[in-house]
Design a protein around this motif. Sequence first.
Motif, PDB file in Angstrom:
ATOM      1  N   GLY A   1       0.789  -1.214   0.000  1.00 26.20           N
ATOM      2  CA  GLY A   1       0.000   0.000   0.000  1.00 26.20           C
ATOM      3  C   GLY A   1       0.826   1.271   0.000  1.00 26.20           C
TER       4      GLY A   1
ATOM      5  N   GLY B   1     -11.636   1.082  -2.770  1.00 21.41           N
ATOM      6  CA  GLY B   1     -12.272   0.004  -2.012  1.00 21.41           C
ATOM      7  C   GLY B   1     -13.709   0.344  -1.682  1.00 21.41           C
TER       8      GLY B   1
ATOM      9  N   ASN C   1     -16.817   0.560   1.340  1.00 18.55           N
ATOM     10  CA  ASN C   1     -17.263   0.600   2.730  1.00 18.55           C
ATOM     11  C   ASN C   1     -18.785   0.459   2.731  1.00 18.55           C
ATOM     12  OD1 ASN C   1     -14.692   2.244   2.555  1.00 18.55           O
ATOM     13  ND2 ASN C   1     -14.956   2.153   4.758  1.00 18.55           N
TER      14      ASN C   1
ATOM     15  N   ASP D   1     -13.472  -3.246   3.102  1.00 16.39           N
ATOM     16  CA  ASP D   1     -12.482  -4.191   2.611  1.00 16.39           C
ATOM     17  C   ASP D   1     -11.051  -3.658   2.759  1.00 16.39           C
ATOM     18  OD1 ASP D   1     -12.648  -2.271   0.688  1.00 16.39           O
ATOM     19  OD2 ASP D   1     -13.090  -3.609  -0.983  1.00 16.39           O
ATOM     20  N   CYS D   2     -10.842  -2.900   3.831  1.00 19.89           N
ATOM     21  CA  CYS D   2      -9.485  -2.439   4.117  1.00 19.89           C
ATOM     22  C   CYS D   2      -8.877  -3.354   5.189  1.00 19.89           C
ATOM     23  CB  CYS D   2      -9.501  -0.986   4.608  1.00 19.89           C
ATOM     24  SG  CYS D   2     -10.423  -0.713   6.103  1.00 19.89           S
TER      25      CYS D   2
ATOM     26  N   GLN E   1      -9.610  -2.167   9.525  1.00 22.97           N
ATOM     27  CA  GLN E   1     -10.962  -2.229  10.090  1.00 22.97           C
ATOM     28  C   GLN E   1     -11.192  -1.250  11.232  1.00 22.97           C
ATOM     29  OE1 GLN E   1     -13.468  -4.459   8.845  1.00 22.97           O
ATOM     30  NE2 GLN E   1     -11.982  -4.655   7.208  1.00 22.97           N
TER      31      GLN E   1
ATOM     32  N   CYS F   1     -11.868   6.510   7.430  1.00 27.77           N
ATOM     33  CA  CYS F   1     -11.289   5.338   6.781  1.00 27.77           C
ATOM     34  C   CYS F   1     -10.224   5.894   5.846  1.00 27.77           C
ATOM     35  CB  CYS F   1     -12.342   4.555   6.012  1.00 27.77           C
ATOM     36  SG  CYS F   1     -11.630   3.143   5.145  1.00 27.77           S
TER      37      CYS F   1
ATOM     38  N   PRO G   1      -7.405   4.779   4.467  1.00 28.05           N
ATOM     39  CA  PRO G   1      -6.961   4.102   3.234  1.00 28.05           C
ATOM     40  C   PRO G   1      -7.895   4.339   2.047  1.00 28.05           C
ATOM     41  CG  PRO G   1      -6.845   2.607   5.099  1.00 28.05           C
ATOM     42  CD  PRO G   1      -7.518   3.853   5.580  1.00 28.05           C
ATOM     43  N   HIS G   2      -9.195   4.535   2.309  1.00 27.42           N
ATOM     44  CA  HIS G   2     -10.155   4.759   1.231  1.00 27.42           C
ATOM     45  C   HIS G   2     -10.487   6.235   1.046  1.00 27.42           C
ATOM     46  CE1 HIS G   2     -11.756   0.365   1.736  1.00 27.42           C
ATOM     47  NE2 HIS G   2     -10.518   0.435   1.306  1.00 27.42           N
TER      48      HIS G   2
END
Lengths: 168, 119
Positions: free
Chosen positions: A74, B67, B69, B84-85, B88, B105, B107-108
Amino acid sequence: MKSSKRIALCAALAAVALTIFVAESQIPPIVPIAGVKLGLANIVTLVAMVLLGRRDALIVLVVRLVLGAAFTGGFSAFMFSAAGGLAAYLVMAVLVSVFPEKLLWVVSVLAALAHNAGQVLVAVFVTSTPGIAYYIFILAASGVVTGVFTGVASIFLLRAIRSSGILK
Amino acid sequence: MIRKTKFWVILFSAVFVIGIAAFFLLRSAGAGQGATARIWLNGEIVQEIDLGSVVVPYEFDITTDLGTNRVRVEHGSIAVVSADCPDQVCVRQGAISGGYIPIACVPHELVIDILSPED
């Protein structure tokens, strides 16, 4: 210290840092708040700085960041660990010679606070959402706790490495 | 002064206590009032939901290149129920019904915050 020994020690510390980093990323978050984690890999940055100096500590850190991103994946994760790791490194580099070794845990706490501040900045930048900045309060509190923990761990690790005789 | 252990113990204790207190104050400020949830993706508000007018709870997916959520909306509160990260964190954070601490979130690049009525 002979340069071959120095390189070997750098490599060993980088391997330890990477192992700790990957292992920690597999532990589910203890507190369900974004960004709260132990930051155990900072132990190695601090120990490398005390034993080998600033330049070698930076090498150990960069090797850990790049390989850590390759293993846990990532780009955004890399941005976070890099921002936090480098902010913590800068604070350690400035303060490590100011404080006596007995107060190494203070350096560790200040580094942990810088680590978390760097991560919040990246989070605000990545999500472009200013509301994320409110996380700085809880991350300051968690930085104190994790910084004391990693600082005390660093002091013990230094003691263990010195008494093991591998530095001679 | 900076070589005194006591100084640092007091300073760090203060940072810890103030940090925790400020976080929980900000989180509970204005909670439970008829508020509007805002869903942000990469710094843009993509959806606003008047939580006070929700009668029947419902769920929907927010999918981007990064992704997915799954968001659950109930009367007065909103939560991320699955993602789907890997970490969580947003799911474990649970529902929010007010306050200034958003669900993040990262990452998204997804953030859900609540606009309190007085703002």
